[in-house]
Design an enzyme around this catalytic site. Structure first.
Site, PDB file in Angstrom:
ATOM      1  N   HIS A  46      -3.579   6.813   2.041  1.00 49.08           N
ATOM      2  CA  HIS A  46      -3.910   5.477   1.559  1.00 49.08           C
ATOM      3  C   HIS A  46      -5.294   5.109   2.079  1.00 49.08           C
ATOM      4  O   HIS A  46      -5.625   5.375   3.236  1.00 49.08           O
ATOM      5  CB  HIS A  46      -2.867   4.464   2.048  1.00 49.08           C
ATOM      6  CG  HIS A  46      -3.288   3.054   1.795  1.00 49.08           C
ATOM      7  ND1 HIS A  46      -3.680   2.634   0.545  1.00 49.08           N
ATOM      8  CD2 HIS A  46      -3.416   1.989   2.618  1.00 49.08           C
ATOM      9  CE1 HIS A  46      -4.033   1.353   0.615  1.00 49.08           C
ATOM     10  NE2 HIS A  46      -3.880   0.945   1.854  1.00 49.08           N
ATOM     11  N   CYS A  50       0.815  -1.221   0.000  1.00 53.05           N
ATOM     12  CA  CYS A  50       0.000   0.000   0.000  1.00 53.05           C
ATOM     13  C   CYS A  50       0.846   1.267   0.000  1.00 53.05           C
ATOM     14  O   CYS A  50       0.348   2.344  -0.332  1.00 53.05           O
ATOM     15  CB  CYS A  50      -0.935   0.005   1.197  1.00 53.05           C
ATOM     16  SG  CYS A  50      -2.012  -1.423   1.185  1.00 53.05           S
ATOM     17  N   ASN A 107     -10.019  -0.820  -0.745  1.00 46.71           N
ATOM     18  CA  ASN A 107      -8.562  -0.668  -0.659  1.00 46.71           C
ATOM     19  C   ASN A 107      -7.933  -1.188  -1.958  1.00 46.71           C
ATOM     20  O   ASN A 107      -7.934  -2.392  -2.202  1.00 46.71           O
ATOM     21  CB  ASN A 107      -8.053  -1.463   0.552  1.00 46.71           C
ATOM     22  CG  ASN A 107      -6.544  -1.366   0.722  1.00 46.71           C
ATOM     23  OD1 ASN A 107      -5.842  -0.818  -0.130  1.00 46.71           O
ATOM     24  ND2 ASN A 107      -6.049  -1.905   1.822  1.00 46.71           N
TER      25      ASN A 107
HETATM   26  N1  ACO Z   1     -18.371  -9.864   8.189  1.00 44.62           N
HETATM   27  C1  ACO Z   1     -18.872 -10.212   9.400  1.00 44.62           C
HETATM   28  N2  ACO Z   1     -18.078 -10.525  10.458  1.00 44.62           N
HETATM   29  C2  ACO Z   1     -16.751 -10.479  10.275  1.00 44.62           C
HETATM   30  C3  ACO Z   1     -16.164 -10.134   9.026  1.00 44.62           C
HETATM   31  C4  ACO Z   1     -17.038  -9.829   7.975  1.00 44.62           C
HETATM   32  N3  ACO Z   1     -16.590  -9.468   6.761  1.00 44.62           N
HETATM   33  N4  ACO Z   1     -14.825 -10.172   9.155  1.00 44.62           N
HETATM   34  C5  ACO Z   1     -14.558 -10.534  10.417  1.00 44.62           C
HETATM   35  N5  ACO Z   1     -15.713 -10.734  11.101  1.00 44.62           N
HETATM   36  C6  ACO Z   1     -15.880 -11.115  12.502  1.00 44.62           C
HETATM   37  C7  ACO Z   1     -14.679 -11.843  13.029  1.00 44.62           C
HETATM   38  O1  ACO Z   1     -14.773 -13.227  12.748  1.00 44.62           O
HETATM   39  C8  ACO Z   1     -14.733 -11.516  14.496  1.00 44.62           C
HETATM   40  O2  ACO Z   1     -15.682 -12.383  15.084  1.00 44.62           O
HETATM   41  P1  ACO Z   1     -15.402 -13.031  16.532  1.00 44.62           P
HETATM   42  O3  ACO Z   1     -15.271 -11.849  17.461  1.00 44.62           O
HETATM   43  O4  ACO Z   1     -16.608 -13.875  16.761  1.00 44.62           O
HETATM   44  O5  ACO Z   1     -14.119 -13.804  16.372  1.00 44.62           O
HETATM   45  C9  ACO Z   1     -15.315 -10.106  14.549  1.00 44.62           C
HETATM   46  O6  ACO Z   1     -15.971  -9.910  13.286  1.00 44.62           O
HETATM   47  C10 ACO Z   1     -14.276  -9.023  14.753  1.00 44.62           C
HETATM   48  O7  ACO Z   1     -13.180  -9.239  13.851  1.00 44.62           O
HETATM   49  P2  ACO Z   1     -11.923  -8.295  13.845  1.00 44.62           P
HETATM   50  O8  ACO Z   1     -10.942  -8.801  12.850  1.00 44.62           O
HETATM   51  O9  ACO Z   1     -11.442  -8.110  15.258  1.00 44.62           O
HETATM   52  O10 ACO Z   1     -12.585  -6.933  13.331  1.00 44.62           O
HETATM   53  P3  ACO Z   1     -11.974  -5.500  13.334  1.00 44.62           P
HETATM   54  O11 ACO Z   1     -12.863  -4.605  14.101  1.00 44.62           O
HETATM   55  O12 ACO Z   1     -10.508  -5.486  13.646  1.00 44.62           O
HETATM   56  O13 ACO Z   1     -12.126  -5.069  11.795  1.00 44.62           O
HETATM   57  C11 ACO Z   1     -10.799  -4.892   9.780  1.00 44.62           C
HETATM   58  C12 ACO Z   1     -11.484  -5.806  10.788  1.00 44.62           C
HETATM   59  C13 ACO Z   1     -11.864  -4.052   9.122  1.00 44.62           C
HETATM   60  C14 ACO Z   1     -10.091  -5.744   8.753  1.00 44.62           C
HETATM   61  C15 ACO Z   1      -9.799  -3.965  10.493  1.00 44.62           C
HETATM   62  O14 ACO Z   1      -9.012  -4.725  11.391  1.00 44.62           O
HETATM   63  C16 ACO Z   1      -8.867  -3.232   9.554  1.00 44.62           C
HETATM   64  O15 ACO Z   1      -9.281  -2.428   8.744  1.00 44.62           O
HETATM   65  N6  ACO Z   1      -7.561  -3.468   9.675  1.00 44.62           N
HETATM   66  C17 ACO Z   1      -6.553  -2.786   8.870  1.00 44.62           C
HETATM   67  C18 ACO Z   1      -6.437  -3.331   7.497  1.00 44.62           C
HETATM   68  C19 ACO Z   1      -5.308  -2.646   6.771  1.00 44.62           C
HETATM   69  O16 ACO Z   1      -5.092  -1.464   6.959  1.00 44.62           O
HETATM   70  N7  ACO Z   1      -4.522  -3.349   5.998  1.00 44.62           N
HETATM   71  C20 ACO Z   1      -3.304  -2.758   5.487  1.00 44.62           C
HETATM   72  C21 ACO Z   1      -3.300  -2.508   4.098  1.00 44.62           C
HETATM   73  S1  ACO Z   1      -3.541  -3.909   3.065  1.00 44.62           S
HETATM   74  C22 ACO Z   1      -2.071  -4.134   2.164  1.00 44.62           C
HETATM   75  O17 ACO Z   1      -1.029  -3.614   2.433  1.00 44.62           O
HETATM   76  C23 ACO Z   1      -2.171  -5.140   1.053  1.00 44.62           C
END
Ligand code: ACO
Length: 332
Positions: free
Chosen positions: A257, A115, A287
Site C-alpha cells: 500500500h 487502505c 495515497n
Molecule cells: N506542511 C508543512 N508542515 C506540516 C504539514 C504540511 N503539509 N503537515 C504537518 N505539518 C507540521 C505539523 O503542524 C507539525 O508542526 P509542529 O511540530 O509545529 O506542531 C510538524 O509539521 C510535524 O507534524 P507531524 O504530524 O508530527 O509530521 P510527521 O513527521 O508525523 O509526518 C505524516 C506526517 C506524513 C502524515 C506521517 O505521520 C504519515 O505518513 N503517517 C501515516 C499516514 C498513513 O499511513 N495513513 C494510513 C492510511 S490512510 C487511510 O487508511 C485512509
C-alpha cells in the site's frame, strides 16, 4: 475434494488526467515540496474531474482488467468494489459499476476496509472461487479521495490522490503451481478513532454544524498511525510469506500500500528486501487508499517487471484499523 486455487488472470487501472503537484498545494495551504517530499515520498497526485465519479474510474479500470484477462462481461459472476469514497452512501458503488460494465450475471457489493480494502476484496474473491461459488470475479479498488479531503487541512490534503485498479480472479490453471498461495486479513476496532470520518453516517448525520466544522472529511493521527502501519504491515507480511511456504528471500516483488515511502522502506527492511524489489508509485499517485495496490500491480505487470513464475507479496494497512497481506505466484 480437490482444492480449487484462485489466481489473478488480468489487471487494469485508471488515473484521472489532472496532476496536482506539491508546488500547486503550496499555493493552497501552508506547505512546501521541501516538507512533503522527504516525509512522504509524494511529489504529485491525480485529481478526478467534477463529472468523474468513483464508479467511472472503477469501471474504466475494470474494463481494462477484463480485456487483459480475456473475460467477457457476461462471464463475471461476482463484482467486489473496495472503496471509502463511493459515489453515494446508497446503493453500493459496485452496483453502479456493474451497470456501467454490463456485468448482467454478477452479484455486486462493496467492501469497506480503507487502505486494506483491495486485499480484503481479493480475499473475498479467493474464498468464492475456492468454494466453487464463483468462477470469475472482478475485484476493484477505486477512490475519489479528493471528494472526502479537507483541502484546508495541510496534515491530510497533501497525502491523498484519486484513481482505480482492478483484477480478474478465477481458478488457477491446474497443476501450474500459480495463484494466490496465502491471504491474511486482520483488524482492531479499538484503534478506530486514529483515522476516521466523524460525520455523514447514522451516529452524526450531515448537518449545517458538521459541514461548518468540516467533520465530514478524513481526520487522522498521522504520527501514531505511522507506527502501527510499520509494525502491522511487517508482521502480517512475514506471516503471509510463511503461510505460502516461502522464505522472505523467495519474494520477487513487494507491492505495498502506498501511504508513505518511509513506511514502505521500513517494511522492505523487515523483509530484508532491497528497494529494487518494491513497486512504488507513490511519488506520482500519492495515497489512493483502496486503489493503491491494484494501481501499482497493474503498472508493474504492464511494464514487464512482474513475470510468470514470480512470487508477488501484497501488504496493506489502513483505517479500522485493518491490515492484510497476500502472496501470489504470478501466472501467464
Ligand atoms: N506542511 C508543512 N508542515 C506540516 C504539514 C504540511 N503539509 N503537515 C504537518 N505539518 C507540521 C505539523 O503542524 C507539525 O508542526 P509542529 O511540530 O509545529 O506542531 C510538524 O509539521 C510535524 O507534524 P507531524 O504530524 O508530527 O509530521 P510527521 O513527521 O508525523 O509526518 C505524516 C506526517 C506524513 C502524515 C506521517 O505521520 C504519515 O505518513 N503517517 C501515516 C499516514 C498513513 O499511513 N495513513 C494510513 C492510511 S490512510 C487511510 O487508511 C485512509
Amino acid at each position: 475434494m480437490k482444492e480449487i486455487r484462485a489466481a489473478i488472470a488480468g489487471t487494469g487501472s485508471y488515473l484521472p488526467e489532472k496532476v496536482l503537484t506539491n508546488d500547486d498545494l503550496s499555493r493552497m495551504v501552508d506547505t512546501s515540496d521541501e516538507w512533503i517530499y522527504p516525509r512522504t515520498g509524494i511529489r504529485s497526485r491525480r485529481i478526478a474531474g467534477p463529472q468523474e465519479q468513483t464508479s467511472d474510474m472503477a469501471a474504466e479500470a475494470g474494463r481494462r482488467a477484463l480485456q487483459a484477462a480475456g473475460a467477457a462481461p457476461g462471464e463475471i459472476d461476482l463484482l467486489v468494489v473496495a472503496t471509502i469514497s463511493g459515489d453515494s452512501p446508497l446503493p453500493a458503488t459496485a452496483c453502479l459499476v456493474q451497470e456501467k460494465l454490463g456485468l448482467r450475471n454478477a452479484t455486486a457489493f462493496d467492501v469497506l476496509a480503507a487502505c486494506s480494502g483491495f486485499l480484503f476484496a481479493l480475499d473475498v474473491a479467493r474464498q468464492y472461487v475456492r468454494s466453487g461459488a464463483a468462477r470469475k470475479v472482478l475485484v476493484v479498488g477505486a477512490e475519489k479521495m479528493s471528494a472526502i479531503t479537507d483541502w484546508t487541512d495541510r496534515t491530510t490534503c497533501i497525502l491523498f490522490g484519486d484513481g482505480a485498479g482492478a483484477a480478474v480472479v478465477q481458478p488457477a490453471e491446474e497443476g501450474s503451481g500459480n495463484g494466490i498461495l496465502a491471504s491474511l486479513t486482520g483488524s482492531d476496532g479499538s484503534l478506530a478513532p486514529l483515522l476516521h470520518i466523524e460525520a455523514g453516517g447514522s451516529a452524526l448525520p450531515t448537518s449545517a454544524e458538521t459541514l461548518a466544522a468540516k467533520r465530514g472529511f478524513v481526520k487522522m493521527d498521522g504520527h501514531t498511525i505511522f507506527k502501527y502501519a510499520v509494525r502491522n504491515m511487517a508482521g502480517v507480511a512475514l506471516r503471509a510469506v510463511e503461510e505460502a511456504g516461502l522464505k522472505p528471500a523467495d519474494v520477487d516483488w513487494i507491492v505495498p500500500h502506498q501511504a508513505n515511502i518511509r513506511i514502505i522502506q521500513a517494511v522492505a527492511k523487515t523483509m530484508d528486501a532491497p528497494m529494487e524489489k518494491v513497486v512504488a508509485t507513490i511519488e506520482r499517485t500519492g495515497n489512493t487508499t483502496a486503489a493503491s495496490i491494484p494501481l501499482a500491480l497493474d503498472e508493474a505487470v504492464r511494464d514487464g517487471r512482474i513475470k510468470p513464475g514470480d512470487n508477488v507479496l501484497f501488504v496493506a494497512f489502513g483505517a479500522g484499523l485493518t491490515w492484510a497481506s497476500s502472496v501470489v505466484r504470478w501466472g501467464r
